[in-house]
Design a protein around this motif. Structure first.
Motif, PDB file in Angstrom:
ATOM      1  N   SER A  97       0.664  -7.619  -1.724  1.00  0.00           N
ATOM      2  CA  SER A  97      -0.278  -6.601  -1.275  1.00  0.00           C
ATOM      3  C   SER A  97       0.275  -5.192  -1.483  1.00  0.00           C
ATOM      4  O   SER A  97      -0.381  -4.215  -1.112  1.00  0.00           O
ATOM      5  N   PHE A  98       1.468  -5.077  -2.088  1.00  0.00           N
ATOM      6  CA  PHE A  98       2.070  -3.786  -2.401  1.00  0.00           C
ATOM      7  C   PHE A  98       2.273  -3.682  -3.914  1.00  0.00           C
ATOM      8  O   PHE A  98       2.568  -4.689  -4.583  1.00  0.00           O
ATOM      9  N   GLY A  99       2.111  -2.484  -4.435  1.00  0.00           N
ATOM     10  CA  GLY A  99       2.295  -2.270  -5.863  1.00  0.00           C
ATOM     11  C   GLY A  99       2.732  -0.852  -6.167  1.00  0.00           C
ATOM     12  O   GLY A  99       2.466   0.085  -5.390  1.00  0.00           O
ATOM     13  N   ILE A 100       3.415  -0.682  -7.296  1.00  0.00           N
ATOM     14  CA  ILE A 100       3.834   0.634  -7.765  1.00  0.00           C
ATOM     15  C   ILE A 100       2.666   1.315  -8.479  1.00  0.00           C
ATOM     16  O   ILE A 100       1.932   0.679  -9.240  1.00  0.00           O
ATOM     17  N   VAL A 101       2.491   2.599  -8.231  1.00  0.00           N
ATOM     18  CA  VAL A 101       1.473   3.376  -8.920  1.00  0.00           C
ATOM     19  C   VAL A 101       2.105   4.624  -9.528  1.00  0.00           C
ATOM     20  O   VAL A 101       3.102   5.141  -9.024  1.00  0.00           O
ATOM     21  N   ILE A 102       1.521   5.071 -10.621  1.00  0.00           N
ATOM     22  CA  ILE A 102       1.941   6.318 -11.281  1.00  0.00           C
ATOM     23  C   ILE A 102       0.772   7.292 -11.207  1.00  0.00           C
ATOM     24  O   ILE A 102      -0.198   7.170 -11.954  1.00  0.00           O
ATOM     25  N   PRO A 103       0.810   8.249 -10.278  1.00  0.00           N
ATOM     26  CA  PRO A 103      -0.277   9.234 -10.191  1.00  0.00           C
ATOM     27  C   PRO A 103      -0.041  10.405 -11.145  1.00  0.00           C
ATOM     28  O   PRO A 103       1.079  10.895 -11.264  1.00  0.00           O
ATOM     29  N   TYR A 104      -1.092  10.846 -11.810  1.00  0.00           N
ATOM     30  CA  TYR A 104      -1.005  12.049 -12.649  1.00  0.00           C
ATOM     31  C   TYR A 104      -2.397  12.645 -12.797  1.00  0.00           C
ATOM     32  O   TYR A 104      -3.413  11.943 -12.696  1.00  0.00           O
ATOM     33  N   GLY A 105      -2.453  13.959 -13.005  1.00  0.00           N
ATOM     34  CA  GLY A 105      -3.750  14.602 -13.140  1.00  0.00           C
ATOM     35  C   GLY A 105      -3.644  16.113 -13.170  1.00  0.00           C
ATOM     36  O   GLY A 105      -2.570  16.688 -13.381  1.00  0.00           O
ATOM     37  N   LEU A 106      -4.784  16.769 -12.949  1.00  0.00           N
ATOM     38  CA  LEU A 106      -4.898  18.223 -12.999  1.00  0.00           C
ATOM     39  C   LEU A 106      -5.601  18.721 -11.743  1.00  0.00           C
ATOM     40  O   LEU A 106      -6.372  17.999 -11.113  1.00  0.00           O
ATOM     41  N   GLY A 107      -5.343  19.978 -11.410  1.00  0.00           N
ATOM     42  CA  GLY A 107      -6.007  20.599 -10.277  1.00  0.00           C
ATOM     43  C   GLY A 107      -6.208  22.082 -10.506  1.00  0.00           C
ATOM     44  O   GLY A 107      -5.536  22.695 -11.338  1.00  0.00           O
ATOM     45  N   VAL A 108      -7.140  22.661  -9.767  1.00  0.00           N
ATOM     46  CA  VAL A 108      -7.357  24.114  -9.774  1.00  0.00           C
ATOM     47  C   VAL A 108      -7.202  24.603  -8.336  1.00  0.00           C
ATOM     48  O   VAL A 108      -7.611  23.926  -7.390  1.00  0.00           O
ATOM     49  N   ARG A 109      -6.609  25.768  -8.183  1.00  0.00           N
ATOM     50  CA  ARG A 109      -6.333  26.312  -6.853  1.00  0.00           C
ATOM     51  C   ARG A 109      -6.903  27.728  -6.768  1.00  0.00           C
ATOM     52  O   ARG A 109      -6.658  28.561  -7.648  1.00  0.00           O
ATOM     53  N   LEU A 110      -7.669  27.987  -5.710  1.00  0.00           N
ATOM     54  CA  LEU A 110      -8.267  29.296  -5.484  1.00  0.00           C
ATOM     55  C   LEU A 110      -7.645  29.926  -4.241  1.00  0.00           C
ATOM     56  O   LEU A 110      -7.497  29.264  -3.210  1.00  0.00           O
ATOM     57  N   LYS A 111      -7.294  31.183  -4.335  1.00  0.00           N
ATOM     58  CA  LYS A 111      -6.758  31.919  -3.204  1.00  0.00           C
ATOM     59  C   LYS A 111      -7.927  32.431  -2.374  1.00  0.00           C
ATOM     60  O   LYS A 111      -8.630  33.370  -2.761  1.00  0.00           O
ATOM     61  N   GLU A 121      -8.745  18.728  -6.993  1.00  0.00           N
ATOM     62  CA  GLU A 121      -7.740  17.986  -7.764  1.00  0.00           C
ATOM     63  C   GLU A 121      -8.283  16.622  -8.174  1.00  0.00           C
ATOM     64  O   GLU A 121      -8.829  15.885  -7.356  1.00  0.00           O
ATOM     65  N   GLY A 122      -8.156  16.309  -9.450  1.00  0.00           N
ATOM     66  CA  GLY A 122      -8.548  14.996  -9.956  1.00  0.00           C
ATOM     67  C   GLY A 122      -7.336  14.291 -10.535  1.00  0.00           C
ATOM     68  O   GLY A 122      -6.594  14.874 -11.339  1.00  0.00           O
ATOM     69  N   GLY A 123      -7.120  13.040 -10.118  1.00  0.00           N
ATOM     70  CA  GLY A 123      -5.936  12.319 -10.595  1.00  0.00           C
ATOM     71  C   GLY A 123      -6.209  10.851 -10.836  1.00  0.00           C
ATOM     72  O   GLY A 123      -6.980  10.221 -10.110  1.00  0.00           O
ATOM     73  N   TYR A 124      -5.588  10.328 -11.873  1.00  0.00           N
ATOM     74  CA  TYR A 124      -5.680   8.901 -12.196  1.00  0.00           C
ATOM     75  C   TYR A 124      -4.432   8.194 -11.672  1.00  0.00           C
ATOM     76  O   TYR A 124      -3.344   8.785 -11.650  1.00  0.00           O
ATOM     77  N   ARG A 125      -4.603   6.958 -11.241  1.00  0.00           N
ATOM     78  CA  ARG A 125      -3.484   6.140 -10.791  1.00  0.00           C
ATOM     79  C   ARG A 125      -3.329   4.935 -11.702  1.00  0.00           C
ATOM     80  O   ARG A 125      -4.193   4.060 -11.735  1.00  0.00           O
ATOM     81  N   LYS A 126      -2.236   4.922 -12.430  1.00  0.00           N
ATOM     82  CA  LYS A 126      -1.901   3.750 -13.241  1.00  0.00           C
ATOM     83  C   LYS A 126      -1.173   2.757 -12.340  1.00  0.00           C
ATOM     84  O   LYS A 126      -0.227   3.122 -11.643  1.00  0.00           O
ATOM     85  N   THR A 127      -1.613   1.512 -12.362  1.00  0.00           N
ATOM     86  CA  THR A 127      -0.972   0.485 -11.539  1.00  0.00           C
ATOM     87  C   THR A 127      -0.363  -0.584 -12.429  1.00  0.00           C
ATOM     88  O   THR A 127      -0.581  -0.606 -13.650  1.00  0.00           O
ATOM     89  N   PHE A 128       0.382  -1.486 -11.809  1.00  0.00           N
ATOM     90  CA  PHE A 128       1.023  -2.575 -12.536  1.00  0.00           C
ATOM     91  C   PHE A 128       0.583  -3.918 -11.961  1.00  0.00           C
ATOM     92  O   PHE A 128       1.318  -4.892 -11.982  1.00  0.00           O
ATOM     93  N   THR A 129      -0.659  -3.922 -11.474  1.00  0.00           N
ATOM     94  CA  THR A 129      -1.257  -5.153 -10.970  1.00  0.00           C
ATOM     95  C   THR A 129      -2.686  -5.255 -11.482  1.00  0.00           C
ATOM     96  O   THR A 129      -3.324  -4.233 -11.775  1.00  0.00           O
ATOM     97  N   ASP A 130      -3.183  -6.454 -11.578  1.00  0.00           N
ATOM     98  CA  ASP A 130      -4.569  -6.672 -11.980  1.00  0.00           C
ATOM     99  C   ASP A 130      -5.373  -7.309 -10.854  1.00  0.00           C
ATOM    100  O   ASP A 130      -6.431  -7.887 -11.087  1.00  0.00           O
ATOM    101  N   TYR A 131      -4.854  -7.204  -9.623  1.00  0.00           N
ATOM    102  CA  TYR A 131      -5.500  -7.896  -8.508  1.00  0.00           C
ATOM    103  C   TYR A 131      -5.975  -6.962  -7.400  1.00  0.00           C
ATOM    104  O   TYR A 131      -6.151  -7.401  -6.257  1.00  0.00           O
ATOM    105  N   ILE A 132      -6.216  -5.700  -7.711  1.00  0.00           N
ATOM    106  CA  ILE A 132      -6.770  -4.810  -6.700  1.00  0.00           C
ATOM    107  C   ILE A 132      -8.127  -5.335  -6.219  1.00  0.00           C
ATOM    108  O   ILE A 132      -8.487  -5.201  -5.051  1.00  0.00           O
ATOM    109  N   ASP A 133      -8.886  -5.951  -7.125  1.00  0.00           N
ATOM    110  CA  ASP A 133     -10.191  -6.521  -6.774  1.00  0.00           C
ATOM    111  C   ASP A 133     -10.154  -8.042  -6.681  1.00  0.00           C
ATOM    112  O   ASP A 133     -11.207  -8.685  -6.591  1.00  0.00           O
TER     113      ASP A 133
END
Length: 217
Positions: A97-111, A121-133
């Protein structure tokens, strides 16, 4: 360049009945999951933040990447009750029920103000499992399942009038690992320099006055 650590809660769900695909509707599988992610990431801002936090630009773009750990526990509704799928081994496979993820993405910041930022911020998570579902490989003959609930949930096509799937027929796609995307809206606040009593209030007062003079200009 900056670094951060985060704890995130998010929900995932999917349903073959809502997929609108003639290949998926007969499979009749569905799941929902409340998941947790702990991550550490580094970020690179495309524009300099200046030598004082109140001198940061009004608009900035940043990229981030890092590593994290995800907890997932897919469930499905069966006869009006939410049933955890992982203990049932609906594909005769045991997975964590635990897995490693690699988060990466882009964001914009307003003052928004001298002390507040608003970021998207939008980010994709690459996982190393095929059983999330809980779906990955092939169907198995129902006689191989010692638990009748597992046998019922491994092939739910008969519930809507389809024939049972034979041994070895495709249930998922093991050639690609699961992944997910998160879109976050964030409100960021710069803590005062005397937060927690760690700085001399007079020192902070000077910095605060300098901040107001700068922003007034």
């Amino acid at each position: 360049i900056s670094a951060r650590a985060e704890i995130t809660w998010f929900s995932l769900k999917g349903s073959d009945a809502a997929a609108g695909s003639p290949d998926r509707v007969p499979r009749n599988l569905s799941f929902s999951a409340n998941n947790y992610e702990i991550s550490a990431t580094g970020a690179y801002s495309f524009f300099s933040n200046g030598n004082r936090y109140y001198r940061r630009p009004g608009f900035n773009i940043y990229a981030f990447a890092g590593v994290g750990i995800m907890y997932y526990n897919p469930k499905t509704e069966y006869k009006g009750v939410n049933v955890a799928l992982r203990p049932l081994q609906t594909e005769l496979v045991s997975y964590s029920s635990f897995g490693i993820v690699i988060p990466y993405g882009l964001g914009v910041r307003l003052k928004a103000t001298p002390n507040f930022n608003i970021s998207i911020e939008g980010g994709y998570r690459k996982t190393f499992t095929d059983y999330i579902d809980d779906v990955s490989t092939v169907h198995h003959d129902l006689s191989k399942f010692p638990d009748p609930i597992a046998a019922a949930l491994t092939d739910r096509g008969p519930e809507i009038g389809y024939a049972k799937r034979p041994e070895g027929s495709i249930r998922g796609n093991p050639d690609t690992m699961d992944g997910y995307m998160l879109l976050n809206a964030k409100l960021e606040y710069y803590l005062p320099m005397d937060f927690g009593g760690g700085r001399n209030p007079n020192y902070y007062k000077k910095k605060r006055n300098a901040m107001y003079r700068y922003n007034k200009k």
